[in-house]
Enzyme design. Structure first.
Site, mmCIF file in Angstrom:
data_model
loop_
_atom_site.group_PDB
_atom_site.id
_atom_site.type_symbol
_atom_site.label_atom_id
_atom_site.label_comp_id
_atom_site.label_asym_id
_atom_site.label_seq_id
_atom_site.Cartn_x
_atom_site.Cartn_y
_atom_site.Cartn_z
ATOM 1 N N LYS A 153 0.799 -1.220 0.000
ATOM 2 C CA LYS A 153 0.000 0.000 0.000
ATOM 3 C C LYS A 153 0.836 1.277 0.000
ATOM 4 O O LYS A 153 0.296 2.359 -0.237
ATOM 5 C CB LYS A 153 -0.976 0.001 1.179
HETATM 6 C C1 LIG Z 1 -2.627 -6.978 3.874
HETATM 7 C C2 LIG Z 1 -3.342 -6.561 2.632
HETATM 8 N N1 LIG Z 1 -3.557 -7.455 1.670
HETATM 9 C C3 LIG Z 1 -4.209 -7.142 0.539
HETATM 10 C C4 LIG Z 1 -4.701 -5.878 0.309
HETATM 11 C C5 LIG Z 1 -5.456 -5.600 -0.971
HETATM 12 O O1 LIG Z 1 -4.821 -4.694 -1.826
HETATM 13 P P1 LIG Z 1 -5.698 -3.739 -2.746
HETATM 14 O O2 LIG Z 1 -6.372 -2.743 -1.838
HETATM 15 O O3 LIG Z 1 -4.715 -3.065 -3.652
HETATM 16 O O4 LIG Z 1 -6.700 -4.558 -3.468
HETATM 17 C C6 LIG Z 1 -4.518 -4.915 1.290
HETATM 18 C C7 LIG Z 1 -5.084 -3.576 1.121
HETATM 19 O O5 LIG Z 1 -5.254 -2.798 2.011
HETATM 20 C C8 LIG Z 1 -3.818 -5.244 2.482
HETATM 21 O O6 LIG Z 1 -3.628 -4.360 3.466
#
Ligand SMILES: Cc1ncc(COP(=O)(O)O)c(C=O)c1O
Length: 468
Positions: free
Chosen positions: A44
């Site tokens: 992120k």
């Molecule tokens: C630990 C974790 N995995 C996966 C994601 C998913 O990513 P995206 O928001 O780009 O779909 C996030 C998003 O906040 C996350 O914090």
């Protein structure tokens, strides 16, 4: 080694790591992309920096301004570190359920944390989203990042994550696997890889079994970050505008236990410590790879590290308390367990009429004083209820005298939230719980109930000399 003029310049350019032992016996090459190598510890950072830079360019964020976001942690961390470096105030609205380590990291960067009750629908005036929005509107110079609907979020991945994967595989990548939270990662990266490969790269959305994205019931999940939760009282189910569903060729639903098993095995076989959503992606990718050939190259994006989850997915006691098994733990001594006393339990929905519920239960042969669970209504792939969807318990006899199902519900014991793991020793469980009825959890879901009276009658009490 690269040298950078600032910490912000070090965001991105994460490597690919080839799996050897964890992908043994599989034909394609499988690489993981460890996004915790970003300075804030997750994927992120990329979206946070891109959203902030765009706000500056558009004049929405000016010197002395305040960065505001509603986040389950990692986006807030990315924004907090960028705000610290650039001299902005950061105010992060989040729920008290996020990992304690993430909360501590936010305050370490000097961000102000506003902890809000997580269990309020998104479209309710008290929701974490509504509170963040109100604060941003009422604070002069404040800018709300709005990662769920901010086009700079997927654009960050189109500009960086996608090109990195293409370059680091010399254009050999054939499959990209990622989880879907806001959808920024999969939409931006997936779109770039499809465009540059002339449509050859296939994109798989690895999704928790409960997530509404892939047709799950939208109930609460154990894996942070990935998937889509739907509050049972939400008037509308809002999907993020950061998600471009057209980029995703298929979804791979993954249950919590498989995700946990995948990261625990990854740590022990490869020396790679990844978080829960990485487990969802990895389990999906390894399943996919079984059907691929030597010509294929699979890239799996791992969003954050296991360091934030040492007290959950990597903790045998946490796993046991929620009815998960630890693939690496020793077997128990074979004492009588809660499971031996549990009974499968029918349920009624909180918003159905009490008269209808009684008719249905009677037709199914449920006795007047049998325990019946009162649950929130869910649609989608059929799963056993998540404990947070259980409002309480009742009996057909109580329902008969009640106007509504919800009015006949009795609370579960407050200690342990009235939850016991299927595999917990019966004697310890009896001592630990209160209330007359407890939920029995199998891999995080409600497998049935056990009454305190049945646990007390366990013969082990007599041999252990417990009072009745
Ligand atoms: C630990 C974790 N995995 C996966 C994601 C998913 O990513 P995206 O928001 O780009 O779909 C996030 C998003 O906040 C996350 O914090």
């Amino acid at each position: 080694m690269a040298s950078y003029e600032s910490v912000l310049d070090s965001i991105g350019a994460t490597p690919l790591l080839r799996l050897t032992r964890a992908a043994q016996g599989l034909r394609p090459r499988v690489y993981v992309k460890p996004e915790w190598q970003n300075p804030g510890g997750s994927v992120k950072d990329r979206a946070a920096l891109a959203m902030l830079r765009r706000a500056e360019a558009e004049g929405a964020l000016r010197p002395g301004g305040t960065v505001v976001e509603v986040t389950s942690g990692n986006t807030g961390i990315g924004l907090a570190l960028a705000a610290a470096h650039l001299g902005y105030r950061a105010v992060i609205f989040t729920s008290s359920t996020i990992a304690r380590e993430k909360r501590a990291q936010l305050t370490a960067y000097g961000a102000e944390l506003r902890l809000v009750d997580a269990f309020v629908p998104k479209d309710h005036p008290d929701s974490v989203h509504a509170q963040g929005q109100r604060f941003a509107e009422e604070t002069p110079g404040a800018w709300l990042a709005h990662q769920y609907d901010n086009p700079a979020n997927p654009a960050a991945h189109y500009a960086t994550t996608g090109p990195e994967i293409w370059a680091d595989t010399d254009g050999a990548v054939t499959h990209f696997v990622a989880t879907v939270g806001t959808g920024g990662t999969i939409s931006g990266t997936g779109r770039y890889l499809k465009e540059v490969s002339g449509g050859r790269v296939r994109v798989t959305g690895a999704d928790p079994l409960t997530s509404a994205y892939s047709g799950g019931d939208g109930s609460q999940k154990y894996i942070e970050g990935a998937g889509h939760f739907v509050h049972p009282e939400a008037a509308r189910d809002l999907w993020p505008r950061s998600l471009d569903t057209g980029v995703i060729d298929d979804y791979a639903p993954v249950d919590d236990q498989s995700a946990i098993d995948a990261i625990r095995r990854l740590a022990r076989t490869e020396g790679i410590l990844a978080g829960g959503s990485s487990g969802v992606a990895l389990a999906a990718a390894l399943r996919l790879a079984e059907h691929l050939t030597e010509e294929d190259t699979v890239v799996v994006l791992l969003p954050d590290s296991g360091r934030a989850y040492l007290s959950t997915y990597f903790d045998d006691d946490w796993l046991a308390a929620n009815g998960f098994t630890a693939p690496t733990a020793e077997g128990g001594p074979g004492e009588p367990t809660v499971g031996a006393h549990a009974t499968a339990t029918p349920d009624v929905e909180a918003d159905e009429s009490a008269a209808d519920a009684v008719r249905r239960l009677t037709a199914a042969g449920v006795a007047d004083d049998d325990v019946v669970l009162v649950v929130h209504r869910r649609a989608g792939r059929v799963l056993a209820p998540h404990p947070s969807d259980v409002i309480g318990w009742t009996t057909p006899a109580r329902l008969r005298g009640a106007a509504t199902v919800a009015g006949a519900a009795r609370r579960l014991g407050p200690r342990l939230g009235g939850r016991l793991a299927l595999t917990a020793p019966a004697v310890t469980a009896w001592a630990a719980t209160d209330g007359e009825v407890a939920l029995v959890l199998d891999r995080g879901r409600v497998a049935g109930t056990v009454t305190r009276r049945r646990l007390r009658r366990d013969p082990a009490h007599r041999t252990a000399g417990h009072a009745g």
